[in-house]
Design a protein around this motif. Structure first.
Motif, PDB file in Angstrom:
ATOM      1  N   GLN A  31       0.850  -1.185   0.000  1.00 27.48           N
ATOM      2  CA  GLN A  31       0.000   0.000   0.000  1.00 27.48           C
ATOM      3  C   GLN A  31       0.892   1.244   0.000  1.00 27.48           C
ATOM      4  O   GLN A  31       2.102   1.150   0.172  1.00 27.48           O
ATOM      5  N   ASN A  32       0.279   2.405  -0.134  1.00 30.76           N
ATOM      6  CA  ASN A  32       1.058   3.641  -0.181  1.00 30.76           C
ATOM      7  C   ASN A  32       1.820   3.914   1.114  1.00 30.76           C
ATOM      8  O   ASN A  32       2.809   4.633   1.112  1.00 30.76           O
ATOM      9  N   ASN A  33       1.376   3.313   2.221  1.00 29.87           N
ATOM     10  CA  ASN A  33       2.084   3.459   3.492  1.00 29.87           C
ATOM     11  C   ASN A  33       3.091   2.326   3.716  1.00 29.87           C
ATOM     12  O   ASN A  33       3.605   2.165   4.818  1.00 29.87           O
ATOM     13  N   LEU A  34       3.346   1.535   2.685  1.00 27.09           N
ATOM     14  CA  LEU A  34       4.286   0.409   2.662  1.00 27.09           C
ATOM     15  C   LEU A  34       3.784  -0.839   3.382  1.00 27.09           C
ATOM     16  O   LEU A  34       4.485  -1.846   3.427  1.00 27.09           O
ATOM     17  N   ARG A  35       2.585  -0.796   3.930  1.00 24.90           N
ATOM     18  CA  ARG A  35       2.025  -1.995   4.548  1.00 24.90           C
ATOM     19  C   ARG A  35       1.634  -2.987   3.463  1.00 24.90           C
ATOM     20  O   ARG A  35       1.235  -2.614   2.369  1.00 24.90           O
ATOM     21  N   ARG A  36       1.701  -4.266   3.832  1.00 21.64           N
ATOM     22  CA  ARG A  36       1.335  -5.343   2.908  1.00 21.64           C
ATOM     23  C   ARG A  36      -0.174  -5.366   2.687  1.00 21.64           C
ATOM     24  O   ARG A  36      -0.950  -5.050   3.584  1.00 21.64           O
ATOM     25  N   LEU A  37      -0.558  -5.781   1.507  1.00 22.60           N
ATOM     26  CA  LEU A  37      -1.957  -6.023   1.177  1.00 22.60           C
ATOM     27  C   LEU A  37      -2.000  -7.324   0.397  1.00 22.60           C
ATOM     28  O   LEU A  37      -1.205  -7.528  -0.523  1.00 22.60           O
ATOM     29  N   THR A  38      -2.927  -8.215   0.775  1.00 23.44           N
ATOM     30  CA  THR A  38      -3.077  -9.494   0.104  1.00 23.44           C
ATOM     31  C   THR A  38      -4.512  -9.636  -0.389  1.00 23.44           C
ATOM     32  O   THR A  38      -5.391  -8.856  -0.008  1.00 23.44           O
ATOM     33  N   LEU A  39      -4.747 -10.635  -1.187  1.00 23.67           N
ATOM     34  CA  LEU A  39      -6.109 -10.930  -1.640  1.00 23.67           C
ATOM     35  C   LEU A  39      -7.006 -11.184  -0.437  1.00 23.67           C
ATOM     36  O   LEU A  39      -8.145 -10.734  -0.391  1.00 23.67           O
ATOM     37  N   GLU A  40      -6.500 -11.868   0.547  1.00 26.62           N
ATOM     38  CA  GLU A  40      -7.248 -12.213   1.763  1.00 26.62           C
ATOM     39  C   GLU A  40      -7.783 -10.974   2.481  1.00 26.62           C
ATOM     40  O   GLU A  40      -8.841 -11.019   3.115  1.00 26.62           O
ATOM     41  N   ASP A 135     -14.976 -12.541  -7.597  1.00 27.57           N
ATOM     42  CA  ASP A 135     -16.203 -12.497  -6.792  1.00 27.57           C
ATOM     43  C   ASP A 135     -15.916 -12.715  -5.307  1.00 27.57           C
ATOM     44  O   ASP A 135     -14.766 -12.895  -4.898  1.00 27.57           O
ATOM     45  N   LYS A 136     -16.974 -12.698  -4.506  1.00 27.58           N
ATOM     46  CA  LYS A 136     -16.851 -12.815  -3.053  1.00 27.58           C
ATOM     47  C   LYS A 136     -16.264 -14.148  -2.612  1.00 27.58           C
ATOM     48  O   LYS A 136     -15.769 -14.269  -1.500  1.00 27.58           O
ATOM     49  N   ASN A 137     -16.328 -15.143  -3.488  1.00 29.29           N
ATOM     50  CA  ASN A 137     -15.796 -16.477  -3.177  1.00 29.29           C
ATOM     51  C   ASN A 137     -14.406 -16.698  -3.764  1.00 29.29           C
ATOM     52  O   ASN A 137     -13.954 -17.840  -3.865  1.00 29.29           O
ATOM     53  N   ASP A 138     -13.763 -15.644  -4.198  1.00 25.26           N
ATOM     54  CA  ASP A 138     -12.409 -15.685  -4.764  1.00 25.26           C
ATOM     55  C   ASP A 138     -12.320 -16.399  -6.105  1.00 25.26           C
ATOM     56  O   ASP A 138     -11.278 -16.933  -6.479  1.00 25.26           O
ATOM     57  N   THR A 139     -13.422 -16.396  -6.855  1.00 24.44           N
ATOM     58  CA  THR A 139     -13.424 -16.953  -8.206  1.00 24.44           C
ATOM     59  C   THR A 139     -13.293 -15.816  -9.209  1.00 24.44           C
ATOM     60  O   THR A 139     -13.982 -14.801  -9.095  1.00 24.44           O
ATOM     61  N   VAL A 140     -12.425 -15.990 -10.188  1.00 26.26           N
ATOM     62  CA  VAL A 140     -12.240 -14.983 -11.231  1.00 26.26           C
ATOM     63  C   VAL A 140     -13.448 -15.047 -12.164  1.00 26.26           C
ATOM     64  O   VAL A 140     -13.773 -16.099 -12.710  1.00 26.26           O
ATOM     65  N   THR A 141     -14.135 -13.911 -12.320  1.00 24.12           N
ATOM     66  CA  THR A 141     -15.333 -13.876 -13.158  1.00 24.12           C
ATOM     67  C   THR A 141     -15.144 -13.059 -14.436  1.00 24.12           C
ATOM     68  O   THR A 141     -15.990 -13.104 -15.322  1.00 24.12           O
ATOM     69  N   TYR A 142     -14.051 -12.311 -14.514  1.00 25.27           N
ATOM     70  CA  TYR A 142     -13.784 -11.502 -15.710  1.00 25.27           C
ATOM     71  C   TYR A 142     -12.283 -11.310 -15.827  1.00 25.27           C
ATOM     72  O   TYR A 142     -11.600 -11.044 -14.831  1.00 25.27           O
TER      73      TYR A 142
END
Length: 167
Positions: A31-40, A135-142
């Protein structure tokens, strides 16, 4: 892998091509503050991920501004713009551009997102232009790997896919 050109020159993408119906690959960006961001971190929401080569270029600027405008209307959708620009540059750009409805994140450290989603341009160590809706279930829809990285993505199709994933 998707066939992509950059300025008319064919480039090699590194990683695995993501397809509709796949389980979304996990990733770690900053992130812009250098903190990690994950899909989770956005689990349980619809995610629209806009991938750009560099936020400071014309098409990337326009793409990020467009998705920022759309994000204000997409309640329940997490909108991310991913590039390899340094987080400090992303933060400066967002402040100057008035970006408030989406989050810019950086894949500068280890190109983890780029490899996980098959968007890392080997020759330049930049990300190619692409859009993913998860989507909300972590499935790629597009998925859209833009064939010419200097062209715009199909905004309308991506936005409709995000709306559909909310249903």
């Amino acid at each position: 892998m998707a066939n992509v050109t950059f300025g008319g020159r064919e480039v090699t993408l590194v990683g695995n091509e993501v397809k509709v119906g796949d389980k979304a690959p996990d990733f770690t960006v900053r992130q812009n503050n250098l903190r990690r961001l994950t899909l989770e971190d956005s689990k349980g929401t619809v995610r629209l991920i806009s991938v750009v080569p560099s936020i400071d270029t014309e098409v990337c600027d326009q793409q990020t501004r467009r998705f920022n405008e759309e994000a204000a209307k997409l309640e329940g959708v997490t909108v991310l713009t991913v590039s390899v620009d340094l987080p400090f540059a992303q933060q400066r750009w967002c402040g100057a551009a008035g970006i408030e409805n989406l989050q810019t994140v950086s894949d500068y450290r280890d190109r983890n997102f780029g490899e996980a989603y098959g968007v890392l341009i080997q020759d330049f160590q930049l990300l190619t232009r692409a859009i993913f809706v998860i989507d909300k279930n972590d499935t790629v829809t597009y998925v859209e790997y833009v064939p010419e990285a200097t062209d715009h993505p199909n905004y309308e199709a991506a936005i409709e896919a995000a709306k559909k994933a909310l249903a």
